[in-house]
Design a protein around this motif. Structure first.
Motif, PDB file in Angstrom:
ATOM      1  N   VAL A  23       0.843  -1.201   0.000  1.00  0.00           N
ATOM      2  CA  VAL A  23       0.000   0.000   0.000  1.00  0.00           C
ATOM      3  C   VAL A  23       0.879   1.252   0.000  1.00  0.00           C
ATOM      4  N   CYS A  24       2.018   1.208   0.709  1.00  0.00           N
ATOM      5  CA  CYS A  24       2.939   2.359   0.702  1.00  0.00           C
ATOM      6  C   CYS A  24       3.459   2.633  -0.707  1.00  0.00           C
ATOM      7  N   GLY A  28       2.757   5.915  -3.071  1.00  0.00           N
ATOM      8  CA  GLY A  28       3.805   6.689  -3.729  1.00  0.00           C
ATOM      9  C   GLY A  28       3.581   6.805  -5.227  1.00  0.00           C
ATOM     10  N   ILE A  29       3.157   5.699  -5.849  1.00  0.00           N
ATOM     11  CA  ILE A  29       2.884   5.727  -7.293  1.00  0.00           C
ATOM     12  C   ILE A  29       1.717   6.658  -7.595  1.00  0.00           C
ATOM     13  N   LEU A  30       0.661   6.562  -6.773  1.00  0.00           N
ATOM     14  CA  LEU A  30      -0.518   7.408  -7.001  1.00  0.00           C
ATOM     15  C   LEU A  30      -0.180   8.887  -6.851  1.00  0.00           C
ATOM     16  N   GLN A  31       0.689   9.211  -5.898  1.00  0.00           N
ATOM     17  CA  GLN A  31       1.125  10.607  -5.780  1.00  0.00           C
ATOM     18  C   GLN A  31       1.835  11.070  -7.056  1.00  0.00           C
ATOM     19  N   GLY A  32       2.717  10.211  -7.570  1.00  0.00           N
ATOM     20  CA  GLY A  32       3.418  10.555  -8.807  1.00  0.00           C
ATOM     21  C   GLY A  32       2.483  10.669  -9.981  1.00  0.00           C
ATOM     22  N   VAL A  65      -7.981  11.282  -4.727  1.00  0.00           N
ATOM     23  CA  VAL A  65      -8.909  10.592  -3.819  1.00  0.00           C
ATOM     24  C   VAL A  65      -8.427   9.176  -3.547  1.00  0.00           C
ATOM     25  N   ILE A  66      -8.032   8.472  -4.604  1.00  0.00           N
ATOM     26  CA  ILE A  66      -7.541   7.096  -4.431  1.00  0.00           C
ATOM     27  C   ILE A  66      -6.271   7.098  -3.583  1.00  0.00           C
ATOM     28  N   ALA A  70      -5.540   5.217  -0.062  1.00  0.00           N
ATOM     29  CA  ALA A  70      -4.340   4.400   0.175  1.00  0.00           C
ATOM     30  C   ALA A  70      -3.573   4.897   1.398  1.00  0.00           C
ATOM     31  N   PHE A  71      -3.510   6.224   1.561  1.00  0.00           N
ATOM     32  CA  PHE A  71      -2.816   6.789   2.719  1.00  0.00           C
ATOM     33  C   PHE A  71      -3.496   6.372   4.023  1.00  0.00           C
ATOM     34  N   SER A  72      -4.833   6.409   4.025  1.00  0.00           N
ATOM     35  CA  SER A  72      -5.568   6.014   5.230  1.00  0.00           C
ATOM     36  C   SER A  72      -5.334   4.543   5.561  1.00  0.00           C
ATOM     37  N   ILE A  73      -5.339   3.705   4.520  1.00  0.00           N
ATOM     38  CA  ILE A  73      -5.123   2.279   4.747  1.00  0.00           C
ATOM     39  C   ILE A  73      -3.730   2.022   5.293  1.00  0.00           C
TER      40      ILE A  73
END
Length: 579
Positions: A23-24, A28-32, A65-66, A70-73
Motif C-alpha cells: 500500500v505504501c 507513492g505511485i498514485l502521488q506521482g 482521492v484514491i 491508500a494513505f488512510s489504509i
C-alpha cells in the motif's frame, strides 16, 4: 531495516507487513501519477484552453482521492504493524532473558538492557509506524515522476534517471560517514543510562555520605560525553548531508538548463517548460526528505541491532537427563573464575545429603557465595562438576534444576504486590492450607497480625514497606511453599535485630527438616549445629568437620571461634567509668 523487522513478526503479522509495504508503494505511485496528470491540465490552463483542462483536472482529483484512501489504509496498517513489533520485541526479549544464565545479568548490562527495552523498542515502533511510509514515498514518487516524464519530456526525464544512480552513490557515501560514529553514540547512550540507574539506586548511600554532588558529577559527565558523541557524529556526517543536498540541487539545476534550452530553441513551449520544472521540483523535494528519513531509520536499525545482540546471547545450555536422587548436592574438583577476574574457586570437592546442613565459613572473598551461585547454577564451573540430584547440572533441564532449589538471600527482593502474592510466588498452585502452614512455620503470621490489611498488605517496590527481617521471613515462607529438596541460604541473619533473628532461626529449623541445607554465614552461632562445616580460604576448602572437631583444632575455624569468644567480652565504657 525491513529485512530485520520481518523475522520478529508473527507469520500473520508478516503478511500484514507485506500488505503495508504494498500500500505504501501504491500510495507513492498514485502521488506521482496525480502529479503527472496535473502536467497536461496546467499546460492547457497556461495555454488558455480551460475546457480542455477539465478532463485532466478530474483525473487529478480521482487520483488524489484514491491516493488519500491508500494513505488512510497504510496509516492503519502502519500503526498495527508498529504495535505488533513492540509486542513481539517485548515478548522476545522477556522470553530470552528467562533462559539466559543468571550470571549474565551483570551490572554493566543494566544500562544496555534498559536502553534496549525502553528506548530501543520505542524507536523500532516509531520507525515501523511513521518512518517507513514517507521513506518509501520519497523514493517511489520521484521515480514515478521520472518514468512518466519520458512520455512528456524525455530529455528532462533522462537527466533524472541518469542522476538517480549517482544520487544513490552519494547517499551511500553520506550514510557510511554517519555510520562511523554510530557505535560511539550507542556507547555514550548506554553509559548515560547506566549512570541514571546507578544514581537512582545509590540515593541512600549518597545522601548518607553527602556524596550527592559526586553522583551528580558522574551523571553530568556521562551526559556531556553523550552530547560530545552527538556533536562528533554531526561533524562527521555533515559533509555527507551537504554533499547529497548539493548533488540533488545540481541535478535540479541541470533539469532547469535543459527545460529552458528546449523553450528557447522551440523544442518545447514555455508552458511545457514551466510545468516540467514544476514536476522536477516535486522530484527533488522527496529525495532530500529521503536522506533525513533514511538517517532516522538507520538509527532505529541500530536499536534493533542492539536488541538482536541481546537475543543472540546463547541460552543457558541444558540437557534432558532426570534426577537420580532428589536432594543430593555435590561439588567434584570445581574450579571457577569470574569473567575478567581472578580464579575464585580451586579444586572444591564436597557432598551434601538430604536431611543435613552444610555450612560454609571463611574470610570475605574466599568463595563462599560463589559456591552458592554455582549450586544454584547461576554460573557453570570452568572445570569439575556440580551435581544436583546425583546428575551433572548441565545435563538436566534448567526447569528441573530450579525445581530442586530454593534460594534465600541476604538482600531479599520482593515484588511490588501483596504479602500473599510474594509468598505464593514460590508455588502459585499451592492450596490455602499449604499457604497458611508456610506462614506459620516462617513466623510471617506475626507480621500480618500487625498489618491493617493482613496478607493483602502491599509491600511496595522491592519490599520497601517491610523491614529487612520481615522480608527475610517472607522469603523463608516462599521457600516453604516451594518445598524444594535443596535450600541455599546466604548470610540471611547478618543484619537482623534480635526479634527477627530468633524468628528466622526458628523458621530455618523448621525448613531444614528433611531438606539439604547449604548455608553461608559469618555468625558462627547460626552454623554451630551444622552436620558439616567447610572452611574456605583463598578459594579452597582448608578444613572440614563438625563444630566440635574444628574448635578442638588449631586451624582457621578455631581462630574464628576464639575471636568470637573474645568479642563476647567487649563492652562500651563511658569516660566517667575510667578511674
Amino acid at each position: 531495516m525491513i529485512r530485520k523487522l520481518l523475522p520478529i513478526l508473527a507469520s500473520d503479522d508478516r503478511a500484514k507487513m507485506r500488505a503495508f509495504l504494498t500500500v505504501c508503494v501504491a500510495y507513492g505511485i498514485l502521488q506521482g501519477v496525480a502529479l503527472l496528470l496535473a502536467i497536461p491540465a496546467l499546460r492547457h490552463l497556461l495555454a488558455g484552453e480551460a475546457s480542455a483542462s477539465w478532463p485532466w483536472i478530474l483525473s487529478v482529483i480521482g487520483a488524489a482521492v484514491i491516493a488519500g484512501i491508500a494513505f488512510s489504509i497504510q496509516s492503519v496498517l502502519g500503526s498495527r504493524i508498529g504495535l505488533a513489533l513492540m509486542r513481539g520485541l517485548h515478548r522476545s526479549i522477556i522470553d530470552h532473558l528467562g533462559v539466559l544464565p543468571v550470571g549474565w545479568f551483570s551490572s554493566d548490562r543494566t544500562g544496555r538492557l534498559s536502553q534496549s527495552v525502553s528506548q530501543g523498542t520505542t524507536a523500532v515502533w516509531t520507525a515501523a509506524s511513521t518512518l517507513i511510509q514517507p521513506l518509501v514515498t520519497a523514493v517511489v514518487t520521484p521515480m514515478t515522476i521520472a518514468l512518466g516524464l519520458l512520455f512528456i519530456d524525455w530529455p528532462v526525464a533522462l537527466t533524472m534517471l541518469i542522476a538517480a544512480p549517482l544520487l544513490y552513490l552519494v547517499y551511500r557515501w553520506a550514510a557510511a560517514l554517519a555510520e562511523r560514529s554510530a557505535d560511539q553514540i550507542d556507547q555514550a547512550a548506554v553509559e548515560a543510562a547506566s549512570r541514571v540507574v546507578e544514581f537512582t539506586r545509590a540515593q541512600p548511600v549518597m545522601r548518607a555520605f553527602r556524596a550527592d554532588q559526586a553522583g551528580n558529577g558522574m551523571l553530568a559527565r556521562a551526559h556531556r560525553a553523550q552530547q560530545e558523541a552527538s556533536r562528533r557524529s554531526l561533524r562527521t556526517s555533515l559533509p555527507g548531508l551537504i554533499g547529497f543536498a548539493t548533488a540533488v540541487q545540481l541535478m535540479f539545476a541541470a533539469v532547469i538548463v535543459i527545460a529552458v534550452w528546449q523553450s528557447l530553441t522551440g523544442a518545447a513551449s514555455a508552458a511545457t517548460a514551466a510545468v516540467v520544472l514544476f514536476a522536477a521540483a516535486r522530484f527533488t523535494g522527496p529525495l532530500i526528505d529521503a536522506a533525513d528519513l533514511g538517517s532516522a531509520l538507520r538509527l532505529a536499525g541500530h536499536d534493533l541491532d542492539r536488541i538482536d545482540n541481546v537475543l543472540d546471547e546463547p541460552a543457558q545450555p541444558e540437557g534432558t537427563d532426570s534426577i537420580e536422587q532428589a536432594g543430593e548436592l555435590a561439588f567434584d574438583h570445581v574450579d571457577f573464575t569470574y569473567p575478567g577476574g581472578r580464579q575464585v574457586l580451586h579444586e572444591v570437592t564436597f557432598s551434601a545429603h538430604p536431611g543435613t546442613t552444610t555450612a560454609l565459613v571463611g574470610p570475605s572473598g574466599s568463595g563462599k557465595s560463589t559456591i552458592l551461585q554455582l549450586a544454584a547454577r547461576f554460573f557453570d564451573p570452568d572445570a569439575g562438576t556440580v551435581r544436583i540430584g546425583g546428575v551433572d547440572a548441565r545435563l538436566l533441564p534448567v526447569q528441573t534444576v530450579m525445581e530442586q532449589l530454593s534460594v534465600v538471600q541476604q538482600n531479599v527482593y520482593l515484588l511490588d504486590d501483596t504479602i500473599e502474592a510474594n509468598i505464593r510466588f514460590g508455588n502459585p498452585e499451592a492450596t490455602d492450607d499449604e499457604l497458611r502452614e508456610a506462614i506459620r512455620l516462617s513466623r510471617v503470621d506475626e507480621i500480618i497480625d500487625r498489618m491493617p490489611h493482613g496478607l493483602d498488605t502491599q509491600v511496595g517496590e522491592a519490599g520497601v514497606a517491610l523491614s529487612g527481617g520481615e522480608r527475610q521471613r517472607v522469603s523463608i515462607a516462599r521457600a516453604f511453599l516451594k518445598d524444594s529438596p535443596i535450600v541455599l541460604l546466604d548470610e540471611i541473619t547478618a543484619s537482623l535485630d534480635p526479634e527477627n533473628a530468633i524468628a528466622v532461626h526458628a523458621g530455618l529449623a523448621a525448613l531444614s527438616e528433611g531438606r539439604t541445607m547449604l548455608i553461608v554465614s559469618h555468625d558462627l552461632t547460626t552454623i554451630a549445629g551444622a552436620d558439616q562445616i567447610l572452611v574456605l580460604d583463598d578459594g579452597a576448602i582448608v578444613e572440614h568437620g563438625t563444630h566440635t572437631d574444628l574448635v578442638a583444632g588449631t586451624g582457621l575455624y578455631a581462630d574464628f571461634w576464639a575471636e568470637r569468644e573474645r568479642a563476647q567480652g567487649w563492652r562500651v565504657t563511658h569516660p566517667t567509668d575510667a578511674s
